[in-house]
Design a protein around this motif. Structure first.
Motif, mmCIF file in Angstrom:
data_model
loop_
_atom_site.group_PDB
_atom_site.id
_atom_site.type_symbol
_atom_site.label_atom_id
_atom_site.label_comp_id
_atom_site.label_asym_id
_atom_site.label_seq_id
_atom_site.Cartn_x
_atom_site.Cartn_y
_atom_site.Cartn_z
ATOM 1 N N ALA A 58 12.388 0.064 -15.130
ATOM 2 C CA ALA A 58 11.627 -1.192 -15.138
ATOM 3 C C ALA A 58 10.755 -1.331 -13.903
ATOM 4 O O ALA A 58 9.612 -1.801 -13.978
ATOM 5 C CB ALA A 58 12.589 -2.375 -15.251
ATOM 6 N N GLY B 262 23.118 -0.231 -20.104
ATOM 7 C CA GLY B 262 22.498 -0.790 -18.908
ATOM 8 C C GLY B 262 23.454 -0.963 -17.749
ATOM 9 O O GLY B 262 23.351 -1.903 -16.971
ATOM 10 N N ARG C 121 15.873 2.468 -23.233
ATOM 11 C CA ARG C 121 15.829 1.428 -22.213
ATOM 12 C C ARG C 121 17.176 1.228 -21.534
ATOM 13 O O ARG C 121 17.262 1.088 -20.313
ATOM 14 C CB ARG C 121 15.356 0.117 -22.828
ATOM 15 N N TYR C 122 18.259 1.171 -22.317
ATOM 16 C CA TYR C 122 19.572 0.823 -21.771
ATOM 17 C C TYR C 122 20.546 1.998 -21.684
ATOM 18 O O TYR C 122 21.683 1.815 -21.278
ATOM 19 C CB TYR C 122 20.212 -0.286 -22.612
ATOM 20 N N ARG D 156 3.969 -2.547 -9.210
ATOM 21 C CA ARG D 156 4.484 -1.521 -8.289
ATOM 22 C C ARG D 156 3.380 -0.869 -7.471
ATOM 23 O O ARG D 156 3.529 -0.636 -6.266
ATOM 24 C CB ARG D 156 5.259 -0.446 -9.063
ATOM 25 N N ASP E 197 7.763 1.154 -14.072
ATOM 26 C CA ASP E 197 6.766 0.800 -15.079
ATOM 27 C C ASP E 197 6.119 -0.555 -14.849
ATOM 28 O O ASP E 197 5.216 -0.945 -15.582
ATOM 29 C CB ASP E 197 7.403 0.827 -16.474
ATOM 30 N N HIS E 198 6.577 -1.290 -13.838
ATOM 31 C CA HIS E 198 6.026 -2.618 -13.612
ATOM 32 C C HIS E 198 4.616 -2.522 -13.033
ATOM 33 O O HIS E 198 4.375 -1.753 -12.090
ATOM 34 C CB HIS E 198 6.916 -3.427 -12.667
ATOM 35 N N ASP F 40 15.284 -8.660 -11.495
ATOM 36 C CA ASP F 40 13.893 -8.850 -11.886
ATOM 37 C C ASP F 40 13.107 -7.760 -11.183
ATOM 38 O O ASP F 40 13.136 -7.655 -9.956
ATOM 39 C CB ASP F 40 13.397 -10.233 -11.468
ATOM 40 N N ALA F 41 12.422 -6.917 -11.955
ATOM 41 C CA ALA F 41 11.762 -5.747 -11.380
ATOM 42 C C ALA F 41 10.773 -6.118 -10.290
ATOM 43 O O ALA F 41 10.749 -5.497 -9.215
ATOM 44 C CB ALA F 41 11.062 -4.947 -12.485
ATOM 45 N N GLU F 42 9.953 -7.135 -10.536
ATOM 46 C CA GLU F 42 8.948 -7.498 -9.538
ATOM 47 C C GLU F 42 9.600 -8.051 -8.275
ATOM 48 O O GLU F 42 9.179 -7.740 -7.156
ATOM 49 C CB GLU F 42 7.961 -8.516 -10.097
ATOM 50 N N THR G 159 18.171 1.966 -15.895
ATOM 51 C CA THR G 159 17.349 0.962 -16.562
ATOM 52 C C THR G 159 16.518 0.168 -15.561
ATOM 53 O O THR G 159 15.350 -0.139 -15.807
ATOM 54 C CB THR G 159 18.252 -0.014 -17.350
ATOM 55 N N MET G 160 17.133 -0.195 -14.450
ATOM 56 C CA MET G 160 16.433 -0.972 -13.425
ATOM 57 C C MET G 160 15.309 -0.158 -12.790
ATOM 58 O O MET G 160 14.197 -0.665 -12.578
ATOM 59 C CB MET G 160 17.420 -1.439 -12.346
#
Length: 558
Positions: free
Chosen positions: A304, A457, A488-489, A311, A307-308, A279-281, A300-301
């Protein structure tokens, strides 16, 4: 004269000649009260001494359950403290830990447990959309009436019991919390004697790779293989007992359990699990709140996390390095990771499960171009070469198949000598199936794959496995699976499907059918119905034409 495409890694960094248990004990003795493991989602924190107490209790319980040296013990769970505890405990008693992908469904679970001959399975209760208890009950209905350790399963004759990580599991499951009581019947001296009877060349782990022939193969790895690989990866990062590594990658992969857990254990670095899955956050929050210095992930991680929206509110200034692996890193992503996440020394690693996994790695001082265009140079104590189809080493700058030799090469595929012989040649070289080019300085660039493997991914997916699965659907006459570029992946899956005459099916129906039977990452995102496939004059399917057509129709998918 042009040099051959062969390199030998540096030899001045000695290999460890310990078992995993011995290496763990040495770190505990050195760093006892320092923080060893933080499982944030479980609100668990252990010093090295406290973690050692948990490991010993688990190891003694495994012996009480009748687990002998060489017995296989499966772990089917997302990231959690118990995963790490079981990893070290099985190593201490000489058991072979079998990693079961948390995304597996019943059929995949049955195959892995039967093929490896697992005597015990440790499972979570549920994760995401998977109800592990229900799937285990469906596969082993005898669970409901069997006493712990006395299962007699028709489907899995080697299986004796199932341990659940839940506090109050259904009938037949042995609760994890009950293991401490079981362990009291085995003395500390007996546990120590078992550990002292082991040697570092013994197998300690089986990891299943998707199979090119439709069935996964169990890469069998020794203490020597994976302990040293974790150590060497960590040494390249400059890990110390002052570092704190945030590990959002899955533990069932080598990335998590070898490069993560064993890298930390050999260097005394704190292991931090942000959550049970990525989970990015949560990963960003773990870095900020735990003052993480090292961060792992596949591209990929990192995309994410970059771009969260949270961040920019997070203080990531404690970060200095990490590893990006599993797929090619776009140059803009690398620039942003360095500039916006303070990871000036981030490194790229390349390898495969069969090589424990890392065989090539960039260095902390390599420039940006080398980190985005190559996978680095040969790791210490290993050899790399690039060969043509006849087995001859090609000249620098020429394309061929990348091969690895040295301490990291697996013992073989579990109970599969034919597959082992086809992967590891008589001289001990592991053939990767990847096409590569080596430059004059020894840096290697991956340019393609001579196998059809798809990397989505960070997950290695072999089309043949999905194709053979499609054949079990009553409406499907034939299926061909390919990978296409995905922002994305890295890659995503496209299935070309030919239906039996008189049968009908929609893409949505086939996807729903897949989702209930195979791991989610293997489900094709796009399904194209055709009457024929592009073929050569000799009748071979032209997958490169299928890719061209799919990319033209779909473009680069998001």
């Amino acid at each position: 004269m042009t040099q051959p495409s062969y390199t030998r890694g540096r030899q001045d960094r000695p290999l460890l000649t310990q078992t995993i248990g011995q290496a763990f004990d040495a770190t505990v003795a050195r760093l006892g009260e320092q923080e060893a493991l933080v499982a944030r989602h479980q609100r668990l924190r252990y010093s090295w001494r406290q973690l050692a107490e948990q490991v010993e209790s688990c190891a003694r319980a495994l012996m009480a359950l009748g687990i002998e040296t060489g017995d296989r013990v499966g772990i089917w769970a997302p990231n959690c403290a118990q995963w790490c505890i079981l990893q070290v405990a099985t190593a201490k008693v000489g058991a072979i830990l079998v990693n079961v992908n948390p995304a597996y469904r019943v059929g995949e679970l049955e195959y892995v447990l039967r093929q490896s001959g697992c005597s015990w399975l440790v499972c979570a209760d549920a994760f995401k959309h998977s109800d592990y208890h229900a799937m285990a009950q469906a596969l082993v209905p005898e669970l409901a009436t069997a006493a712990p350790g006395q299962i007699s399963s028709a489907a899995l004759p080697a299986l004796r019991g199932v341990v659940s990580l839940a506090n109050d599991p259904p009938a037949g499951f042995l609760p994890w919390e009950a293991l401490a009581t079981w362990g009291m019947s085995v003395s500390r001296e007996a546990c120590t004697a078992r550990q002292n009877s082991l040697h570092f060349d013994q197998p300690v782990n089986i990891q299943y790779t998707s199979g090119t022939t439709g069935a996964p193969k169990g890469a069998t790895l020794s203490h020597y293989n994976i302990l040293n690989n974790g150590f060497m990866v960590g040494a390249s990062l400059g890990l110390t007992a002052h570092d704190r590594m945030v590990i959002p990658v899955p533990l069932y992969h080598c990335f998590g359990m070898v490069m993560g857990n064993l890298g930390c254990i050999t260097h005394g670095t704190t292991m931090i699990y942000p959550g049970d899955g990525f989970d990015a956050e949560l990963a960003l929050r773990a870095v900020a709140e735990e003052r993480g210095t090292i961060l792992y992930g596949v591209p990929t991680m990192f995309i994410a996390m970059l771009d969260h929206p949270a961040r920019q509110r997070m203080d990531l200034s404690s970060l200095r390095s990490g590893i990006m692996a599993g797929a090619t890193c776009p140059i803009e992503v690398m620039r942003r990771v360095i500039d916006q996440m303070h990871m000036a020394q981030v490194q790229i690693a390349y390898g495969m499960t069969e090589t424990s996994p890392v065989s090539l790695q960039t260095g902390p001082d390599d420039d940006l171009e080398l980190r985005v265009t190559t996978v680095g140079r040969t790791q210490p104590q290993l050899e790399s070469k690039i060969i043509d189809p006849q087995g001859a080493t090609v000249a620098r700058g020429e394309t061929g198949e990348l091969c690895t030799r040295g301490y990291s090469v697996m013992l073989g595929y579990w109970d599969n000598p034919e597959a082992t012989a086809s992967a590891i040649d008589a001289a001990g070289w592991m053939h990767s199936g990847d096409l590569a080019v080596m430059d004059e300085a020894g840096y290697v660039r991956i340019v393609g794959r001579n196998k059809d493997m798809i990397i989505r991914g960070g997950e290695n997916i072999y089309p043949r496995e999905i194709e053979e699965f499609f054949y079990t659907h009553p409406a499907v006459a034939d299926a061909q699976v390919i990978g296409i570029p995905c922002s994305r992946y890295g890659e995503d899956i496209v299935a070309w499907v030919k239906l039996h005459p008189g049968h009908q099916a929609t893409a949505e129906e086939l996807q729903a059918w897949c989702k209930s039977r195979i791991a989610h990452y293997k489900v094709p995102r796009h399904i194209r119905f055709v009457d024929e496939f592009p073929m050569t004059v000799t009748g071979k399917v032209q997958k490169f034409r299928m890719r061209e057509i799919s990319v033209a129709e779909l473009g680069r998918v998001e």
